[in-house]
Design an enzyme around this catalytic site. Structure first.
Site, mmCIF file in Angstrom:
data_model
loop_
_atom_site.group_PDB
_atom_site.id
_atom_site.type_symbol
_atom_site.label_atom_id
_atom_site.label_comp_id
_atom_site.label_asym_id
_atom_site.label_seq_id
_atom_site.Cartn_x
_atom_site.Cartn_y
_atom_site.Cartn_z
ATOM 1 C CG ASP A 35 6.186 -3.521 -3.371
ATOM 2 O OD1 ASP A 35 7.363 -3.749 -3.772
ATOM 3 O OD2 ASP A 35 5.914 -2.611 -2.587
ATOM 4 C CG HIS A 103 2.409 3.837 -1.249
ATOM 5 N ND1 HIS A 103 3.120 5.032 -1.133
ATOM 6 C CD2 HIS A 103 3.275 2.854 -0.900
ATOM 7 C CE1 HIS A 103 4.361 4.767 -0.758
ATOM 8 N NE2 HIS A 103 4.480 3.453 -0.593
#
Length: 117
Positions: A35, A103
């Protein structure tokens, strides 16, 4: 049912190789990458390469692919942390979903608190 890549989807662009990502694992159908705004020492997004809007849509369309996403999350947590992790899906904008390609967030590497809102 498979969904066609979306030309304006950030994750479809990453899957296609059109945008860079720090990929930590990949299979024929699933990709995992760090991320860009981590919330834990290990914060990896696990994404099916097919475009599905959210986890419920994926579960209805291809349960086996959802199982592959979960297996990838477990693999990533084992490879990058101690195998203990939280796996979070946000479904809808009020739930915090900002990219509308399903996701899961693998959060690991520390004692995690609980702050849902």
């Amino acid at each position: 049912m498979t969904s066609a890549p979306s030309t304006d989807c950030l994750f479809c662009k990453i899957v296609a190789g059109d945008l860079p990502a720090d990929v930590v694992a990949s299979t024929d159908r699933v990709i995992a990458f760090r991320d860009i705004d981590p919330k834990a020492p290990v914060h990896v997004l696990v994404v099916p390469k097919e475009h599905h809007g959210d986890v419920a849509t994926l579960a209805k369309a291809d349960p086996a692919l959802l199982a592959e996403v979960v297996a990838m999350a477990d693999r990533v947590a084992g490879d990058l942390a101690d195998g203990q992790y939280r796996f979070v899906f946000n479904s809808g904008p009020r739930a915090g979903q900002s990219v509308f390609h399903v996701h899961g967030h693998v959060l690991a590497g520390a004692q995690l608190g609980w702050t849902p809102a």
